[in-house]
Motif scaffolding. Structure first.
Motif, mmCIF file in Angstrom:
data_model
loop_
_atom_site.group_PDB
_atom_site.id
_atom_site.type_symbol
_atom_site.label_atom_id
_atom_site.label_comp_id
_atom_site.label_asym_id
_atom_site.label_seq_id
_atom_site.Cartn_x
_atom_site.Cartn_y
_atom_site.Cartn_z
ATOM 1 N N GLN A 33 7.369 8.525 4.220
ATOM 2 C CA GLN A 33 7.664 7.601 3.136
ATOM 3 C C GLN A 33 8.495 8.313 2.069
ATOM 4 O O GLN A 33 8.294 9.502 1.810
ATOM 5 C CB GLN A 33 6.377 7.066 2.483
ATOM 6 N N PHE A 35 9.327 7.987 -2.036
ATOM 7 C CA PHE A 35 8.840 7.395 -3.269
ATOM 8 C C PHE A 35 9.749 7.807 -4.430
ATOM 9 O O PHE A 35 10.309 8.902 -4.439
ATOM 10 C CB PHE A 35 7.422 7.892 -3.611
ATOM 11 N N GLN A 37 9.146 8.377 -8.432
ATOM 12 C CA GLN A 37 8.174 8.419 -9.524
ATOM 13 C C GLN A 37 8.924 8.253 -10.834
ATOM 14 O O GLN A 37 9.731 9.122 -11.216
ATOM 15 C CB GLN A 37 7.373 9.722 -9.529
ATOM 16 N N LEU A 43 4.334 5.834 -8.862
ATOM 17 C CA LEU A 43 4.999 6.097 -7.591
ATOM 18 C C LEU A 43 5.382 4.760 -6.969
ATOM 19 O O LEU A 43 4.518 3.946 -6.649
ATOM 20 C CB LEU A 43 4.079 6.852 -6.647
ATOM 21 N N ASN A 45 7.181 2.708 -3.931
ATOM 22 C CA ASN A 45 7.610 2.832 -2.531
ATOM 23 C C ASN A 45 9.080 2.474 -2.399
ATOM 24 O O ASN A 45 9.515 1.416 -2.838
ATOM 25 C CB ASN A 45 6.800 1.879 -1.647
ATOM 26 N N TYR A 48 9.507 3.124 4.110
ATOM 27 C CA TYR A 48 8.628 3.645 5.157
ATOM 28 C C TYR A 48 9.539 3.876 6.348
ATOM 29 O O TYR A 48 10.085 2.910 6.903
ATOM 30 C CB TYR A 48 7.525 2.648 5.490
#
Lengths: 108, 114
Positions: A33, A35, A37, A43, A45, A48
């Motif tokens: 994944q 992310f 931040q 965090l 997404n 994936y």
């Protein structure tokens, strides 16, 4: 142990520039994944992507599982893209292991 | 919108005074996680629940406990916070599907210990 390394550690760009962030991992993965931040710590997404290529607006990602790396592309950067980008991988039934992160700063 | 919610967003406590952080989710995911993230570091897994089964990481201090009274809620209890426990605490959820375990994170609780 499991190694997940990200490069570069820091990146400063002018608004409108493009960037490529890299994630290298030391073993075969069944989960990867990306992310973002944000400055408030959440965090978010992005992708994936244990293998293949995906695109979402100005962002895209590619994972080449056989060569054990993933790339995150950001095009036409905006100041809201600033923050820390983490990749995180899962090996077998192991926990999600986070990479070292890339801190991206977009200057207006 | 389905989401992961954490309360409070900011928590200040005194050295040694117990504190509880909460997490709830409307995603109906069966797995819930607690992570600790210190400044300029990556998140570190403390423990997770697979349904009601509790799984503690080997290096999680005994000072940290967790409860999951139902599918939607999970709590992190810090029995005697020390200065070193000041951090961002992140809750995450996932639906355990063979071959796919995508985690979704809440906004986090930033803990300050005075």
């Amino acid at each position: 142990g499991i190694q997940v390394e990200q490069s570069p550690p820091d990146l400063i760009l002018q608004e409108g520039a493009n960037s490529t962030l890299r994630c290298n991992f030391s073993d075969s993965v069944n989960n990867l994944q990306w992310f973002h931040q944000n400055p408030w710590g959440q965090l978010i997404n992005l992708f994936y992507i244990p293998s293949g290529t995906k695109q979402n607006g100005r962002l895209s990602a590619t994972t080449v599982a056989t060569e054990r790396y993933s790339l995150l592309y950001i095009s036409s950067s905006q100041t809201t893209d600033s923050g820390v980008y983490f990749c995180a991988v899962e090996f077998g039934n192991e926990k999600l292991t986070f990479g070292t992160g890339t801190r991206l700063t977009i200057i207006p | 919108d389905a989401m992961v919610i954490q309360n409070p967003r900011y928590q200040v406590t005194q050295f040694g005074k117990p504190v509880t952080l909460s997490c709830s989710q409307t995603l109906n995911h069966n797995v819930m996680y607690w992570y600790q993230q210190k400044s300029s570091q990556a998140p570190k897994l403390l423990f997770h629940y697979y349904d009601k089964d509790f799984n503690n990481e080997a290096d999680t201090p005994d000072n940290f406990q967790s409860r999951r009274p139902n599918t939607s809620f999970c709590f992190l209890d810090i029995r005697s916070p020390g200065l070193g426990d000041a951090a961002m605490y992140l809750c995450a959820t996932s639906r355990e599907i063979p071959g796919r375990n995508e985690q979704f994170f809440g906004p986090g609780t930033r803990l300050t210990v005075l």
